[in-house]
Design an enzyme around this catalytic site. Structure first.
Site, short mmCIF file in Angstrom:
data_model
loop_
_atom_site.label_atom_id
_atom_site.label_comp_id
_atom_site.label_asym_id
_atom_site.label_seq_id
_atom_site.Cartn_x
_atom_site.Cartn_y
_atom_site.Cartn_z
N ARG A 1 35.44 51.51 35.57
CA ARG A 1 35.63 52.70 36.40
C ARG A 1 34.76 53.82 35.85
O ARG A 1 34.81 54.11 34.66
CB ARG A 1 37.10 53.13 36.38
CG ARG A 1 38.00 52.24 37.24
CD ARG A 1 37.77 52.52 38.72
NE ARG A 1 38.60 51.66 39.58
CZ ARG A 1 38.38 51.50 40.87
NH1 ARG A 1 37.38 52.11 41.47
NH2 ARG A 1 39.15 50.72 41.59
N CYS B 1 42.98 40.10 39.51
CA CYS B 1 41.85 40.92 39.05
C CYS B 1 41.93 42.30 39.68
O CYS B 1 42.59 42.49 40.70
CB CYS B 1 40.52 40.24 39.35
SG CYS B 1 39.89 40.52 41.01
N CYS C 1 33.45 39.14 49.41
CA CYS C 1 33.27 38.86 47.98
C CYS C 1 31.98 38.12 47.69
O CYS C 1 31.51 38.10 46.57
CB CYS C 1 34.43 38.03 47.46
SG CYS C 1 36.04 38.75 47.77
#
Ligand SMILES: [Zn+2]
Lengths: 376, 136
Positions: free
Chosen positions: A17, A199, A81
């Site tokens: 992040r 995840c 994805c």
């Protein structure tokens, strides 16, 4: 196979992040690193393919604009994805066709936190509470428990394994070991899946420079991208009501068969795999779908320890998405970067000894699945 | 009695006896059922589908529970979520009225019902769901 394709260089912005950093900033870091790694100067690549899902209009163009490297064709690719893998597949095809000698492939993402609100679902499905991705994952996990000898402890242990591997990956978001008990006692998301078995969506970027092969580098032995056949249930396309056919091969199996055939290799030739581990069950499911073990054998295959570091076929030596997090557009190329480093013996403390052939797998909404085989 | 509306028109029919039917269709070419109803068959892409009501009886295959409100959802949690095999041979992913997985088991008979989702400006918003049925 007409014309080998090899990797000339790779780059990564670590996954995590990064408040105050734009998605373009992330992409820049990965692209510049890959171009430097490949020793490319201005004019060195003839096309660029950028995988991303949430980055808005012409995101790949913004990255190359900042570098003054525009003028070449730039294609932004969205395939859930598998976006980065789809970008790679286009790049590989373009070189093989003879159209280009060298292309840049990159992927980048800044994901919203928490359960992702996906435009994949129609509004009524959201209102009815059906837009609940982890519940679909949970149903798949329950099915593995019923049909493939998988236990709750095994689901937890996959997370333990990947987090243990991820400790040695400086590009991973979570570099901390957990015990089976800690994973099992983390917050219940959707039975049987707990928080530490899932995840985290996050941020990051990855880039790969491809060039015509034959210079002795790490080669793309195969790249196969497939979508689901009508009716496959409990695939990553989050099946919606009315799709019934459970006998149809899932997209991962379609891609794996095509990739093994293209490479002239089989599962027994692999030294390591990077496999989509959106959740623990997804990794175990992939063992069967990729043909690493037979259908219904994921549980005993895992229990035998083959996929641990030091086993016959380590899976997710990088720590997987469970450790790295999943920035959609970048995650598939992250797997390619890991294999490239492993095959060159540059993976440090997580090196798989003597790795020569590796497989990278992604699967996601659509459904899209990609299987890429690298060899040196 | 307050007004009610389905979460989307054309999804299900309230039979008034506590059960519901899904508004599906059957393809004349490949003989497969699908739901929600569409003009083009999602299996073989032919356009010779005819309307078919599905349900209300089936058996539970897989199940879990949703504990926190998913995006865009305004109803109560927890609620059940699972896959039910209808007698017609079609497999449906849907809500379950039972929100505790410990009270469910695979293979148990299920019945399609209308479930109250939430109120929208005084209007009851309803959807379809499966409830555990008596054996038999
Ligand atoms: Zn049909």
């Amino acid at each position: 196979m007409s014309g080998a394709v090899e990797i000339a260089g790779v780059g990564l912005h670590r996954f995590g992040r990064f408040d105050g950093t734009s998605v373009v900033d992330l992409g820049l870091v990965a692209v510049r690193a890959a171009l430097a790694d490949a020793g490319l100067r201005r004019g060195g690549f003839q096309a660029a393919y950028c995988g991303t899902v949430y980055s808005g209009v012409a995101a790949g163009h913004k990255v190359l604009t900042a570098l003054g490297l525009t003028g070449v064709p730039i294609v932004n690719v969205e395939a859930g994805c598998a976006s980065g893998a789809a970008a790679l597949d286009l790049g590989v095809g373009a070189i093989r066709s003879g159209r280009y000698d060298c292309v840049l492939v990159f992927g980048m993402e800044k994901m919203p936190a928490g359960i992702i609100r996906s435009s994949f679902f129609e509004p009524w499905r959201e209102e009815a509470g059906l837009a609940v991705t982890p519940a679909y994952f949970a149903l798949r996990a329950q099915r593995l428990m019923r049909e493939s000898g998988v236990t709750r402890e095994m689901l937890a242990d996959v997370s333990v394994k990947n987090h243990r591997n991820g400790v040695h990956n400086p590009d991973a978001m979570f570099r901390k070991e957990f015990s089976v008990e800690q994973v099992l006692s983390s917050a219940l998301v959707c039975d049987p899946l707990t928080l530490f078995m899932m995840c985290s969506p996050n941020e990051g970027a990855a880039a790969v420079v491809l060039r015509r092969g034959g210079r002795g580098g790490v080669e793309i032995a195969a790249s196969a991208l497939r979508s689901h056949l009508p009716g496959s249930v409990l695939g990553e396309h989050t099946p919606l009501s009315g799709l019934i056919d459970d006998t149809a091969p899932p997209p991962t199996s379609l891609a794996a068969r095509a990739a093994f055939e293209e490479a002239g290799l089989g599962p027994g030739d692999l030294d390591l795999c990077e496999v989509q581990d959106t959740d623990s069950a997804r990794e175990l499911n992939s063992y069967e779908e990729l043909g690493l073990c037979g259908v219904g054998e994921a549980g005993p295959y895992y229990a035998a320890g083959h996929t641990q570091m030091g086993g016959a076929l380590p899976v997710n030596a990088s720590g997987g998405l469970l450790s790295k997090g999943e920035p959609l557009g970048a995650s598939a190329l992250g797997g390619i970067v890991e294999l490239y480093r492993q095959l060159r013996g540059e993976a440090g403390a997580r090196q798989v000894d003597g790795a020569r052939v590796g497989l990278a797998h992604t699967v996601g909404r659509g459904a899209n699945a990609s299987v890429v085989i690298l060899k040196r | 009695m307050s007004a009610s509306r389905p979460v989307r028109d054309g999804l299900f029919r309230d039979c008034g006896d506590g059960t519901a039917r899904l508004l599906g269709a059957r393809c004349a070419d490949c003989a497969r059922y699908h739901f929600p109803r569409a003009e083009v068959c999602p299996y073989c892409s032919c356009d010779s589908c005819s309307a078919a009501d599905l349900g209300p009886r089936g058996r539970l295959w897989l199940y879990t529970a949703v504990l926190r409100p998913p995006p865009g959802y305004r109803g109560v949690v927890p609620f059940g979520f699972g896959v039910v095999d209808l007698e017609e041979g079609v497999r449906i992913v849907a809500r379950l009225t039972e929100g505790d997985p410990a009270r469910l088991r695979s293979g148990q008979p299920m019945l399609l019902v209308v479930e109250h989702l939430h109120d929208d400006d005084g209007t009851r918003v309803e959807t379809y769901a499966f409830a555990a049925a008596e054996e038999g």
